[in-house]
Write a protein that holds these residues in place. Structure first.
Motif, mmCIF file in Angstrom:
data_model
loop_
_atom_site.group_PDB
_atom_site.id
_atom_site.type_symbol
_atom_site.label_atom_id
_atom_site.label_comp_id
_atom_site.label_asym_id
_atom_site.label_seq_id
_atom_site.Cartn_x
_atom_site.Cartn_y
_atom_site.Cartn_z
ATOM 1 N N PHE A 211 0.824 -1.206 0.000
ATOM 2 C CA PHE A 211 0.000 0.000 0.000
ATOM 3 C C PHE A 211 0.862 1.262 0.000
ATOM 4 O O PHE A 211 0.568 2.227 -0.703
ATOM 5 C CB PHE A 211 -0.943 0.010 1.204
ATOM 6 C CG PHE A 211 -2.097 -0.936 1.092
ATOM 7 C CD1 PHE A 211 -2.866 -0.990 -0.058
ATOM 8 C CD2 PHE A 211 -2.435 -1.787 2.134
ATOM 9 C CE1 PHE A 211 -3.943 -1.866 -0.175
ATOM 10 C CE2 PHE A 211 -3.502 -2.665 2.038
ATOM 11 C CZ PHE A 211 -4.259 -2.709 0.882
ATOM 12 N N ASP A 212 1.944 1.261 0.774
ATOM 13 C CA ASP A 212 2.843 2.420 0.804
ATOM 14 C C ASP A 212 3.430 2.675 -0.591
ATOM 15 O O ASP A 212 3.548 3.826 -1.029
ATOM 16 C CB ASP A 212 3.970 2.195 1.806
ATOM 17 C CG ASP A 212 3.516 2.346 3.249
ATOM 18 O OD1 ASP A 212 2.404 2.872 3.477
ATOM 19 O OD2 ASP A 212 4.265 1.932 4.156
ATOM 20 N N TYR B 269 0.737 4.193 -2.785
ATOM 21 C CA TYR B 269 0.530 5.602 -2.441
ATOM 22 C C TYR B 269 1.664 6.464 -2.981
ATOM 23 O O TYR B 269 1.433 7.585 -3.457
ATOM 24 C CB TYR B 269 0.400 5.762 -0.928
ATOM 25 C CG TYR B 269 -1.014 5.662 -0.408
ATOM 26 C CD1 TYR B 269 -1.825 6.789 -0.306
ATOM 27 C CD2 TYR B 269 -1.554 4.440 -0.018
ATOM 28 C CE1 TYR B 269 -3.127 6.712 0.169
ATOM 29 C CE2 TYR B 269 -2.857 4.343 0.464
ATOM 30 C CZ TYR B 269 -3.635 5.483 0.544
ATOM 31 O OH TYR B 269 -4.934 5.389 1.003
ATOM 32 N N ILE C 285 -6.176 0.375 -3.764
ATOM 33 C CA ILE C 285 -6.101 0.939 -2.411
ATOM 34 C C ILE C 285 -7.472 1.250 -1.836
ATOM 35 O O ILE C 285 -7.584 1.668 -0.684
ATOM 36 C CB ILE C 285 -5.225 2.214 -2.362
ATOM 37 C CG1 ILE C 285 -5.858 3.354 -3.166
ATOM 38 C CG2 ILE C 285 -3.809 1.921 -2.824
ATOM 39 C CD1 ILE C 285 -5.110 4.671 -3.048
ATOM 40 N N ARG D 110 -8.564 2.938 1.652
ATOM 41 C CA ARG D 110 -8.719 4.382 1.459
ATOM 42 C C ARG D 110 -10.106 4.876 1.851
ATOM 43 O O ARG D 110 -10.255 5.957 2.416
ATOM 44 C CB ARG D 110 -8.440 4.728 -0.001
ATOM 45 C CG ARG D 110 -8.635 6.197 -0.355
ATOM 46 C CD ARG D 110 -8.351 6.403 -1.817
ATOM 47 N NE ARG D 110 -8.619 7.754 -2.251
ATOM 48 C CZ ARG D 110 -8.438 8.163 -3.505
ATOM 49 N NH1 ARG D 110 -7.980 7.323 -4.411
ATOM 50 N NH2 ARG D 110 -8.724 9.408 -3.846
ATOM 51 N N ASP E 223 -11.142 6.393 5.299
ATOM 52 C CA ASP E 223 -10.822 7.760 5.709
ATOM 53 C C ASP E 223 -12.085 8.586 5.915
ATOM 54 O O ASP E 223 -12.070 9.605 6.600
ATOM 55 C CB ASP E 223 -9.943 8.410 4.642
ATOM 56 C CG ASP E 223 -9.231 9.658 5.145
ATOM 57 O OD1 ASP E 223 -9.155 9.844 6.375
ATOM 58 O OD2 ASP E 223 -8.742 10.439 4.321
ATOM 59 N N GLU F 275 -0.554 12.018 2.297
ATOM 60 C CA GLU F 275 0.184 11.384 3.388
ATOM 61 C C GLU F 275 -0.662 11.307 4.659
ATOM 62 O O GLU F 275 -0.673 10.272 5.348
ATOM 63 C CB GLU F 275 1.468 12.168 3.677
ATOM 64 C CG GLU F 275 2.338 11.590 4.784
ATOM 65 C CD GLU F 275 2.877 10.198 4.480
ATOM 66 O OE1 GLU F 275 3.164 9.451 5.437
ATOM 67 O OE2 GLU F 275 2.990 9.858 3.278
ATOM 68 N N LYS G 89 -3.244 8.613 4.239
ATOM 69 C CA LYS G 89 -2.636 7.287 4.355
ATOM 70 C C LYS G 89 -2.438 6.897 5.814
ATOM 71 O O LYS G 89 -2.722 5.759 6.213
ATOM 72 C CB LYS G 89 -1.290 7.267 3.623
ATOM 73 C CG LYS G 89 -0.608 5.912 3.630
ATOM 74 C CD LYS G 89 0.704 5.939 2.852
ATOM 75 C CE LYS G 89 1.786 6.691 3.592
ATOM 76 N NZ LYS G 89 3.100 6.562 2.914
ATOM 77 N N ARG H 256 -4.525 3.790 7.777
ATOM 78 C CA ARG H 256 -3.780 2.689 8.389
ATOM 79 C C ARG H 256 -4.227 2.487 9.837
ATOM 80 O O ARG H 256 -4.476 1.352 10.263
ATOM 81 C CB ARG H 256 -2.274 2.964 8.353
ATOM 82 C CG ARG H 256 -1.467 1.860 9.032
ATOM 83 C CD ARG H 256 0.021 2.119 8.975
ATOM 84 N NE ARG H 256 0.537 2.048 7.642
ATOM 85 C CZ ARG H 256 1.700 1.470 7.335
ATOM 86 N NH1 ARG H 256 2.425 0.913 8.271
ATOM 87 N NH2 ARG H 256 2.130 1.444 6.090
#
Length: 235
Positions: free
Chosen positions: A90-91, A94, A169, A173, A176, A214, A217, A221
């Motif tokens: 995932f990182d 992103y 993602i 995502r 959020d 950022e 993300k 997480r």
């Protein structure tokens, strides 16, 4: 350079009436997204036939589609498994997303004609009382916002890669927007990005975008790990 306005917002949905396989696909994917089927869980086709009230052929088609998209793993003679969440992957996704979107912003800031900005401003530069109250809708609007930035460059290959990242993602995502405060923050941050692009402030717009992605993300997480912990305790 002329920037192209997207002809339609990204929806990720096929046109026409959904087939039995399409419906099964949507139901299973939602079960994965809602952590009804947890990452790492194993199951057989028989487990889902009765649960979804669908025959094996469309069910298998749905499962194979989810496998191709990376949501499921298949083990011959031993069934299926929900793919474990890999935050390292995932990182990386992103990071790639940031590269594509900051490049798109640079193109937008240079462009002579930018019709896409008016459409984005109409949606996001609104008074707080006019903001959309439905969190699920804001989730889709957020995807469309970022997709529009990339599609406006007219680079179809870049848009295709960005769409693929968006799909991969989405499982984390979308979380959020389970917190009302994050919905309001998204409106504020999108508005600042749009204003910076409108003023052709490339560095500022790119900096705002990086910070926006950022922070999102980090939030997803934390929410994902918390939801997984609670789901496993209740299982």
């Amino acid at each position: 350079m002329k920037i192209i306005a997207p002809t339609a917002p990204f929806s990720g949905l096929s046109s026409g009436a959904p087939s039995l396989a399409d419906r099964a696909y949507g139901q299973i994917k939602q079960m994965i997204f809602d952590f009804v089927l947890l990452p790492g869980d194993r199951f057989s086709e028989s487990d889902l036939v009765d649960r979804l009230q669908v025959s094996r052929t469309p069910l298998r088609q749905a499962l194979q589609r989810l496998q191709r998209e990376g949501f499921l793993l298949v083990f011959p003679k031993s069934g299926w498994q929900v793919a474990p969440l890999d935050f390292e992957v995932f990182d990386q996704l992103y990071d790639l997303r940031v590269l594509l979107e900051t490049h798109a912003i640079a193109k937008l800031c240079e462009a002579e004609e930018r019709p896409v900005l008016k459409g984005l401003a109409d949606l996001w530069l609104v008074a707080e009382a006019e903001r959309h109250p439905v969190q699920a809708m804001v989730d889709r609007m957020d995807e469309d916002f970022h997709s529009a930035l990339v599609r406006a460059t007219g680079n179809e290959e870049m848009a295709r890669v960005h769409d693929d990242i968006t799909e991969r993602i989405r499982i984390i995502r979308r979380l959020d927007f389970t917190k009302p405060a994050r919905v309001q923050v998204t409106y504020d941050e999108h508005a600042r990005i749009i204003r910076a692009i409108s003023r052709r402030r490339t560095d500022e717009a790119q900096r705002l975008l990086r910070a926006h992605i950022e922070q999102s993300k980090l939030e997803v997480r934390h929410i994902t790990l918390d939801m997984l912990y609670r789901a496993r305790r209740e299982a």
